[in-house]
Design a protein around this motif. Structure first.
Motif, PDB file in Angstrom:
ATOM      1  N   TYR A 186       0.831  -1.205   0.000  1.00  0.00           N
ATOM      2  CA  TYR A 186       0.000   0.000   0.000  1.00  0.00           C
ATOM      3  C   TYR A 186       0.865   1.255   0.000  1.00  0.00           C
ATOM      4  CZ  TYR A 186      -3.556   3.329   1.653  1.00  0.00           C
ATOM      5  OH  TYR A 186      -4.395   4.408   1.790  1.00  0.00           O
ATOM      6  N   TYR A 228       1.409   4.145  -3.361  1.00  0.00           N
ATOM      7  CA  TYR A 228       1.231   5.604  -3.367  1.00  0.00           C
ATOM      8  C   TYR A 228       2.550   6.353  -3.479  1.00  0.00           C
ATOM      9  CZ  TYR A 228      -3.764   5.449  -2.672  1.00  0.00           C
ATOM     10  OH  TYR A 228      -5.114   5.266  -2.872  1.00  0.00           O
ATOM     11  N   PHE A 253       3.514   7.209  -6.952  1.00  0.00           N
ATOM     12  CA  PHE A 253       2.891   8.387  -7.551  1.00  0.00           C
ATOM     13  C   PHE A 253       3.654   9.656  -7.198  1.00  0.00           C
ATOM     14  CE2 PHE A 253      -1.224   5.879  -7.311  1.00  0.00           C
ATOM     15  CZ  PHE A 253      -1.298   5.670  -8.682  1.00  0.00           C
ATOM     16  N   ASN A 289      -0.988   6.446   5.960  1.00  0.00           N
ATOM     17  CA  ASN A 289      -1.749   7.456   5.215  1.00  0.00           C
ATOM     18  C   ASN A 289      -1.232   8.862   5.524  1.00  0.00           C
ATOM     19  OD1 ASN A 289      -3.524   5.874   3.739  1.00  0.00           O
ATOM     20  ND2 ASN A 289      -5.076   5.838   5.336  1.00  0.00           N
ATOM     21  N   ILE A 293       2.109   9.400   3.810  1.00  0.00           N
ATOM     22  CA  ILE A 293       1.946   9.639   2.364  1.00  0.00           C
ATOM     23  C   ILE A 293       1.474  11.069   2.107  1.00  0.00           C
ATOM     24  CG2 ILE A 293       0.590   9.003   0.329  1.00  0.00           C
ATOM     25  CD1 ILE A 293       0.502   6.118   1.545  1.00  0.00           C
ATOM     26  N   GLY A 335       3.228  14.013   0.091  1.00  0.00           N
ATOM     27  CA  GLY A 335       2.513  14.627  -1.023  1.00  0.00           C
ATOM     28  C   GLY A 335       2.428  16.134  -0.901  1.00  0.00           C
TER      29      GLY A 335
END
Length: 291
Positions: free
Chosen positions: A151, A155, A158, A252, A255, A259
């Motif tokens: 997982y 991400y 990306f 999460n 990430i 980001g």
């Protein structure tokens, strides 16, 4: 790293000066440590035939501030040793499925709350900085942790152009880390029962000079000893299934933090991706109103 004393030895060394009731508690813990670790003070007292206050005094006699501190140490010492069969034996008999659902979800909520209350924000920031500076990012998590690693890797690909998810299989983990250097980072994800191969791979990466980011359940986790910075997310379980909800929430957040730092770089990238997804019908865009 904090060094935990073997609780069983502490009990043995203090056994002769314990009261009669406290000796009953001591004998039960020494013979049934895997069960005792997950009992409340009241349950433990009821099981051996003493009062809850006797259990609390027992913990105080051994030098702990209270029973919960003793219980926490016992859990830390044994949880990586519990077999799946032992975990099943510790489980509640969930014949009431509605109650089972509520208990499991509540435990996951407790794990998230514990993670939020205990997270080291400086360690979190350092993990983001190390990842952004690395030439290559290796994401390592085996067995049940492989789902978390996959997982995270999905991400990160990306956001970054230098991500490799290390997997078990024909190509051994060491071969996949063979070209890693001191300019790279390994994000190692390890939860009880702590995969031996993961720990060996982290040790190998450390020898090669890689930066290590640990994602695990405790600062006394064996994975933490290899880490330059460690992110803690609770995974206390009710049964044989690992609770990975809090680790997923932490990932999460990690990430999203990355980001945010890469926002200007990835906006155009995602615009191109959206065009590709639309062209090849990657996502379902139909709904009942369009039929």
């Amino acid at each position: 790293m904090e060094k935990y004393v073997d609780l069983i030895k502490v009990i043995q060394n203090n056994f002769n000066r314990l009261s009669k009731g406290q000796k009953l508690i001591a004998e039960f813990i020494m013979n049934n440590y895997d069960r005792a670790a997950f009992m409340t003070a009241a349950t433990l007292g009821e099981t051996v035939g003493v009062s809850e206050s006797t259990v609390v005094r027992f913990a105080n006699t051994l030098g702990y501030d209270g029973y919960r501190e003793l219980q926490k140490e016992l859990q830390e010492l044994i949880k990586n040793k519990l077999t799946t069969v032992q975990r099943i034996s510790l489980s509640k008999d969930f014949t009431d499925y509605e109650n089972a659902l509520k208990l499991v979800v509540k435990k996951d909520m407790d794990n998230i709350e514990k993670t939020l209350n205990e997270i080291d924000y400086h360690a979190f920031q350092r993990a983001v900085e190390i990842t952004l500076k690395a030439d290559n990012v290796f994401v390592l998590g085996l067995r049940s942790s492989s789902f978390l690693a996959g997982y995270l890797g999905f991400y990160l690909n990306f956001l970054l152009s230098n991500v490799k998810v290390v997997t078990s299989g024909p190509s051994d983990v060491f071969e996949q880390l063979l070209k890693a250097t001191d300019e790279d980072v390994i994000i190692g994800i390890s939860y009880p029962r702590y995969s031996k191969r993961t720990l060996e791979a982290l040790d190998y990466g450390k020898e090669k000079g890689c930066k290590i980011i640990g994602i695990t359940d405790s600062l006394i986790s064996p994975a933490a000893q290899y880490a330059d910075t460690t992110l803690i997310a609770s995974s206390n379980m009710l049964s044989f299934v690992d609770s990975l909800v809090a680790p997923m929430s932490l990932i999460n957040a990690f990430i999203i933090a990355l980001g945010t730092e890469k926002k200007n770089d990835i906006t155009a990238y995602f615009e191109d991706l959206e065009k590709i997804w639309k062209k090849h019908n990657v996502y379902n865009t139909n709904n009942k109103n369009n039929k």
